[in-house]
Design a protein around this motif. Structure first.
Motif, PDB file in Angstrom:
ATOM      1  N   TYR A   1       0.833  -1.198   0.000  1.00  0.00           N
ATOM      2  CA  TYR A   1       0.000   0.000   0.000  1.00  0.00           C
ATOM      3  C   TYR A   1       0.868   1.249   0.000  1.00  0.00           C
ATOM      4  O   TYR A   1       0.635   2.188  -0.769  1.00  0.00           O
ATOM      5  CB  TYR A   1      -0.940  -0.016   1.204  1.00  0.00           C
ATOM      6  N   GLY A   2       1.896   1.265   0.856  1.00  0.00           N
ATOM      7  CA  GLY A   2       2.789   2.402   0.892  1.00  0.00           C
ATOM      8  C   GLY A   2       3.565   2.569  -0.407  1.00  0.00           C
ATOM      9  O   GLY A   2       3.812   3.694  -0.864  1.00  0.00           O
ATOM     10  N   PHE A   3       3.941   1.454  -1.014  1.00  0.00           N
ATOM     11  CA  PHE A   3       4.636   1.478  -2.294  1.00  0.00           C
ATOM     12  C   PHE A   3       3.753   2.114  -3.365  1.00  0.00           C
ATOM     13  O   PHE A   3       4.201   2.959  -4.147  1.00  0.00           O
ATOM     14  CB  PHE A   3       5.002   0.042  -2.686  1.00  0.00           C
ATOM     15  N   LEU A   4       2.486   1.722  -3.368  1.00  0.00           N
ATOM     16  CA  LEU A   4       1.536   2.258  -4.344  1.00  0.00           C
ATOM     17  C   LEU A   4       1.324   3.757  -4.127  1.00  0.00           C
ATOM     18  O   LEU A   4       1.389   4.552  -5.078  1.00  0.00           O
ATOM     19  CB  LEU A   4       0.208   1.513  -4.225  1.00  0.00           C
ATOM     20  N   VAL A   5       1.083   4.148  -2.880  1.00  0.00           N
ATOM     21  CA  VAL A   5       0.880   5.564  -2.572  1.00  0.00           C
ATOM     22  C   VAL A   5       2.127   6.369  -2.925  1.00  0.00           C
ATOM     23  O   VAL A   5       2.044   7.465  -3.503  1.00  0.00           O
ATOM     24  CB  VAL A   5       0.520   5.742  -1.082  1.00  0.00           C
ATOM     25  N   GLY A   6       3.293   5.816  -2.616  1.00  0.00           N
ATOM     26  CA  GLY A   6       4.532   6.510  -2.899  1.00  0.00           C
ATOM     27  C   GLY A   6       4.780   6.716  -4.380  1.00  0.00           C
ATOM     28  O   GLY A   6       5.240   7.785  -4.811  1.00  0.00           O
ATOM     29  N   ALA A   7       4.471   5.687  -5.163  1.00  0.00           N
ATOM     30  CA  ALA A   7       4.669   5.791  -6.611  1.00  0.00           C
ATOM     31  C   ALA A   7       3.782   6.883  -7.200  1.00  0.00           C
ATOM     32  O   ALA A   7       4.225   7.684  -8.037  1.00  0.00           O
ATOM     33  CB  ALA A   7       4.381   4.450  -7.277  1.00  0.00           C
ATOM     34  N   ILE A   8       2.543   6.926  -6.761  1.00  0.00           N
ATOM     35  CA  ILE A   8       1.619   7.947  -7.272  1.00  0.00           C
ATOM     36  C   ILE A   8       2.047   9.336  -6.804  1.00  0.00           C
ATOM     37  O   ILE A   8       2.009  10.303  -7.568  1.00  0.00           O
ATOM     38  CB  ILE A   8       0.189   7.636  -6.813  1.00  0.00           C
ATOM     39  N   ALA A   9       2.494   9.435  -5.551  1.00  0.00           N
ATOM     40  CA  ALA A   9       2.816  10.731  -4.964  1.00  0.00           C
ATOM     41  C   ALA A   9       3.993  11.413  -5.649  1.00  0.00           C
ATOM     42  O   ALA A   9       4.103  12.650  -5.611  1.00  0.00           O
ATOM     43  CB  ALA A   9       3.106  10.573  -3.480  1.00  0.00           C
ATOM     44  N   THR A  10       4.886  10.649  -6.272  1.00  0.00           N
ATOM     45  CA  THR A  10       6.025  11.284  -6.941  1.00  0.00           C
ATOM     46  C   THR A  10       5.558  12.225  -8.049  1.00  0.00           C
ATOM     47  O   THR A  10       6.182  13.266  -8.293  1.00  0.00           O
ATOM     48  CB  THR A  10       6.964  10.234  -7.549  1.00  0.00           C
ATOM     49  N   GLY A  11       4.476  11.856  -8.726  1.00  0.00           N
ATOM     50  CA  GLY A  11       3.997  12.656  -9.850  1.00  0.00           C
ATOM     51  C   GLY A  11       4.988  12.724 -10.997  1.00  0.00           C
ATOM     52  O   GLY A  11       4.792  13.494 -11.948  1.00  0.00           O
ATOM     53  N   ASP A  12       6.030  11.916 -10.919  1.00  0.00           N
ATOM     54  CA  ASP A  12       7.117  11.948 -11.903  1.00  0.00           C
ATOM     55  C   ASP A  12       7.021  10.699 -12.775  1.00  0.00           C
ATOM     56  O   ASP A  12       7.238   9.580 -12.291  1.00  0.00           O
ATOM     57  CB  ASP A  12       8.454  11.984 -11.172  1.00  0.00           C
ATOM     58  N   PRO A  13       6.702  10.855 -14.057  1.00  0.00           N
ATOM     59  CA  PRO A  13       6.545   9.684 -14.918  1.00  0.00           C
ATOM     60  C   PRO A  13       7.807   8.843 -15.041  1.00  0.00           C
ATOM     61  O   PRO A  13       7.726   7.613 -15.192  1.00  0.00           O
ATOM     62  CB  PRO A  13       6.130  10.277 -16.264  1.00  0.00           C
ATOM     63  N   VAL A  14       8.970   9.465 -14.961  1.00  0.00           N
ATOM     64  CA  VAL A  14      10.220   8.711 -15.048  1.00  0.00           C
ATOM     65  C   VAL A  14      10.391   7.839 -13.799  1.00  0.00           C
ATOM     66  O   VAL A  14      10.700   6.648 -13.896  1.00  0.00           O
ATOM     67  CB  VAL A  14      11.426   9.666 -15.215  1.00  0.00           C
ATOM     68  N   LYS A  15      10.179   8.421 -12.631  1.00  0.00           N
ATOM     69  CA  LYS A  15      10.289   7.647 -11.390  1.00  0.00           C
ATOM     70  C   LYS A  15       9.229   6.556 -11.329  1.00  0.00           C
ATOM     71  O   LYS A  15       9.495   5.440 -10.854  1.00  0.00           O
ATOM     72  CB  LYS A  15      10.162   8.578 -10.179  1.00  0.00           C
ATOM     73  N   GLN A  16       8.025   6.864 -11.790  1.00  0.00           N
ATOM     74  CA  GLN A  16       6.962   5.862 -11.768  1.00  0.00           C
ATOM     75  C   GLN A  16       7.299   4.681 -12.675  1.00  0.00           C
ATOM     76  O   GLN A  16       7.052   3.534 -12.317  1.00  0.00           O
ATOM     77  CB  GLN A  16       5.640   6.520 -12.167  1.00  0.00           C
ATOM     78  N   GLU A  17       7.884   4.968 -13.805  1.00  0.00           N
ATOM     79  CA  GLU A  17       8.329   3.894 -14.697  1.00  0.00           C
ATOM     80  C   GLU A  17       9.439   3.081 -14.040  1.00  0.00           C
ATOM     81  O   GLU A  17       9.452   1.847 -14.125  1.00  0.00           O
ATOM     82  CB  GLU A  17       8.807   4.481 -16.022  1.00  0.00           C
ATOM     83  N   GLN A  18      10.339   3.755 -13.358  1.00  0.00           N
ATOM     84  CA  GLN A  18      11.429   3.058 -12.684  1.00  0.00           C
ATOM     85  C   GLN A  18      10.920   2.177 -11.548  1.00  0.00           C
ATOM     86  O   GLN A  18      11.483   1.126 -11.267  1.00  0.00           O
ATOM     87  CB  GLN A  18      12.442   4.077 -12.145  1.00  0.00           C
ATOM     88  N   MET A  19       9.863   2.615 -10.888  1.00  0.00           N
ATOM     89  CA  MET A  19       9.318   1.857  -9.768  1.00  0.00           C
ATOM     90  C   MET A  19       8.423   0.708 -10.211  1.00  0.00           C
ATOM     91  O   MET A  19       8.425  -0.367  -9.599  1.00  0.00           O
ATOM     92  CB  MET A  19       8.525   2.783  -8.842  1.00  0.00           C
ATOM     93  N   LEU A  20       7.639   0.933 -11.275  1.00  0.00           N
ATOM     94  CA  LEU A  20       6.570  -0.003 -11.621  1.00  0.00           C
ATOM     95  C   LEU A  20       6.751  -0.708 -12.954  1.00  0.00           C
ATOM     96  O   LEU A  20       6.141  -1.757 -13.187  1.00  0.00           O
ATOM     97  CB  LEU A  20       5.222   0.743 -11.649  1.00  0.00           C
ATOM     98  N   GLY A  21       7.547  -0.133 -13.841  1.00  0.00           N
ATOM     99  CA  GLY A  21       7.655  -0.681 -15.192  1.00  0.00           C
ATOM    100  C   GLY A  21       8.612  -1.850 -15.285  1.00  0.00           C
ATOM    101  O   GLY A  21       9.250  -2.263 -14.314  1.00  0.00           O
ATOM    102  N   GLY A  22       8.697  -2.409 -16.483  1.00  0.00           N
ATOM    103  CA  GLY A  22       9.658  -3.476 -16.753  1.00  0.00           C
ATOM    104  C   GLY A  22       9.471  -4.726 -15.926  1.00  0.00           C
ATOM    105  O   GLY A  22      10.440  -5.432 -15.631  1.00  0.00           O
ATOM    106  N   GLY A  23       8.238  -5.019 -15.539  1.00  0.00           N
ATOM    107  CA  GLY A  23       7.970  -6.221 -14.755  1.00  0.00           C
ATOM    108  C   GLY A  23       8.208  -6.065 -13.261  1.00  0.00           C
ATOM    109  O   GLY A  23       8.024  -7.023 -12.500  1.00  0.00           O
ATOM    110  N   ARG A  24       8.601  -4.854 -12.829  1.00  0.00           N
ATOM    111  CA  ARG A  24       8.890  -4.666 -11.406  1.00  0.00           C
ATOM    112  C   ARG A  24       7.639  -4.741 -10.538  1.00  0.00           C
ATOM    113  O   ARG A  24       7.683  -5.248  -9.409  1.00  0.00           O
ATOM    114  CB  ARG A  24       9.626  -3.342 -11.199  1.00  0.00           C
ATOM    115  N   ALA A  25       6.516  -4.227 -11.036  1.00  0.00           N
ATOM    116  CA  ALA A  25       5.278  -4.311 -10.252  1.00  0.00           C
ATOM    117  C   ALA A  25       4.859  -5.767 -10.077  1.00  0.00           C
ATOM    118  O   ALA A  25       4.441  -6.183  -8.986  1.00  0.00           O
ATOM    119  CB  ALA A  25       4.170  -3.517 -10.939  1.00  0.00           C
TER     120      ALA A  25
END
Length: 315
Positions: free
Chosen positions: A142-166
């Motif tokens: 839950y904190g990971f999800l909230v944190g990813a959204i809170a960045t508001g940064d598409p590059v950071k969100q891709e780094q956190m969630l993209g490429g099979g990481r989610a």
């Protein structure tokens, strides 16, 4: 022989078969890969699950269901009106409270951690009913999800969630359902409550009603000798019931500018066969079999397993 004695004899046969691994393969074999339903359907009448899954239609929660109605491998049927699974109940409307009151619940178990309750609110329940908190770790999801959204940064969100990481994160969450002793203790306590002949109708839930709740429902159904494929269907049905709501969440995030690519969240919003397979593979690695997980992992004795059968399965 009386019907009651026949049922007790059948229960004894079932538990003995579980112990030595002689139930039909569908009862204890590792799940086979299947495609999870991901397309949106009418929220109240899912097409493929209409004959077996009994959803409780509510305005403030989308994934509340009666686990009863399923057939078992011994020809019985799981009783309805005794056990319910659900998502968070903090947004129930007055009309929903009337519906929930009609279920006759005597206990509600909340698997959420404090952060989830803080953000989403405590359960709203009929008068005289309060939630029992049994926190099951979501491994920081839950904190990971909230944190990813809170960045508001598409590059950071891709780094956190993209490429099979989610997806990899979700697999680790499911492993902890088996490996975390505190989580096992909370699941076991809930199963003991369900087995208690003096316990009335019970509902357990987490935030989305799909992961912690989905895992316990899968375990309970298999413990009742519901075929593995049927237990999987119940687990995967969360995608059907949550599809429209989750799509609205993604659309809102995009519209608000907080995420350029909200589809990065889909692996976190969905349940998938791969996630379930990860947990079942872990229980087999740790305990040798599903029965070993029930007895050694969850600490359920034969008496408790028999009480589950007697209480929840009718011939």
């Amino acid at each position: 022989m009386s019907r009651a004695r026949i049922r007790l004899a059948a229960t004894g046969v079932l538990l003995s078969a579980l112990a030595v691994g002689t139930l039909p393969a569908a009862a204890y074999a590792a799940p086979t890969p299947a495609t999870a339903p991901t397309t949106a359907r009418h929220p109240h009448y899912p097409q493929q699950q209409a004959d077996t899954i009994r959803r409780i239609p509510l305005q403030g929660a989308v994934n509340v269901r009666d686990i009863g109605g399923y057939r078992t491998l011994l020809g019985g049927q799981v009783r309805q009106g005794l056990v319910y699974r659900g998502d968070a109940l903090g947004k129930l409307t007055d009309a929903d409270l009337t519906t929930v009151s009609g279920l006759g619940l005597t206990k509600v178990v909340d698997f959420r951690i404090p952060m989830e309750v803080q953000y989403d609110g405590a359960d709203r329940l009929p008068a005289g009913l309060t939630s029992t908190s049994r926190q099951v770790s979501d491994r920081g999801l839950y904190g990971f999800l909230v944190g990813a959204i809170a960045t508001g940064d598409p590059v950071k969100q891709e780094q956190m969630l993209g490429g099979g990481r989610a997806e990899a994160y979700m697999r680790e969450v499911y492993r902890t359902f088996v490996t975390n002793p505190d989580s096992r203790a909370q699941f076991a306590a809930t199963l003991r409550d369900i087995a208690d002949g003096k316990q009335g109708p019970l509902l357990y839930h987490c935030t989305s009603g799909k992961d912690r709740t989905g895992w316990l429902s899968y375990v309970l159904l298999r413990a009742l000798a519901v075929p593995t494929a049927t237990a999987e269907q119940d687990y995967l049905a969360s995608n059907t019931f949550r599809a429209a709501y989750d799509a609205q969440v993604r659309a809102g995030l995009k519209q608000s500018g907080r995420m350029q690519d909200p589809d990065l969240l889909i692996p976190l919003q969905e349940v998938r066969q791969d996630y379930l397979d990860t947990a079942t593979a872990q229980l087999e690695a740790d305990y040798g079999s599903f029965y070993g997980y029930l007895t050694d992992g969850l600490g359920l004795d034969l008496r408790t397993l028999a009480k589950l059968q007697v209480k929840l399965v009718r011939s």
